[in-house]
Design an enzyme around this catalytic site. Sequence first.
Site, PDB file in Angstrom:
ATOM      1  CB  SER A  89      -1.079  -0.198   1.258  1.00  0.00           C
ATOM      2  OG  SER A  89      -1.314   1.644   1.464  1.00  0.00           O
ATOM      3  CE1 TYR A 102      -4.176  -2.093   4.898  1.00  0.00           C
ATOM      4  CE2 TYR A 102      -3.773   0.274   4.079  1.00  0.00           C
ATOM      5  CZ  TYR A 102      -3.875  -1.005   3.736  1.00  0.00           C
ATOM      6  OH  TYR A 102      -3.784  -1.424   2.220  1.00  0.00           O
TER       7      TYR A 102
END
Length: 230
Positions: A89, A102
């Site tokens: 990501s 995250y």
Amino acid sequence: MILPLDVTLGEDYLREAVEKAESFFGGSGVDYMFHNAAFERPKTTALDVTEDSLKATFDVNVMGPISLTRLLAPYMLKRGRGHFVVMSSAAGKAPAPGQAVYSASKFAVNGYFHTLRSELCRKGIKVTIVCPGPVATSTSSGASISEQKGSAEKRVSSERCAELTIIAASHGLKEAWISYQPVLLVMYLVQYTPTVGYWLMDKIGEKRVEAAAQKGNTYSMGLLFGQKKE
């Protein structure tokens, strides 16, 4: 062939799954492993994350892919070839206010798989790490497609992200970034001018968390200029 898999069920379960996958198609083995399992909760502050959420995120995003890789890699090494494609990501390349855990999980994945490649690249093992920005999926940050559209966030379609991932892997890229602006700009700033990049994220950090709470646009340059919701 369809092989249902839960990456959180431990090494015994994963070992059995790897053995099944290796037995398919006459035992020709797994050529590509796409690590696409992910767990993300709605955006919240770094201090508001619960222990359960912390464990769930790392079990799916970090422990699962690493364990599966450790079990599958020996088969690839025996054949002298194999390719791990890791869906990371943009949050694994730059601070992501509202997504601290995250982001931490994606930084961990990046560190492990870049290191794995450096150790095994001369033995025929390739690694491609893909770092998308916001992608339009049914589960993005816990938001529905309609909520995503309502927030005015510009997201890459899941189909386009998949297409570019295939292109990156087939060309043997070590890392690929997939995003619209301004996320891509932030990634470049943090990578090449970190002082500027981190200053920018410090400016918008608190505003981004507030925008998320109001279901606003958390990827808008307007956050830099005091606009909290768009």
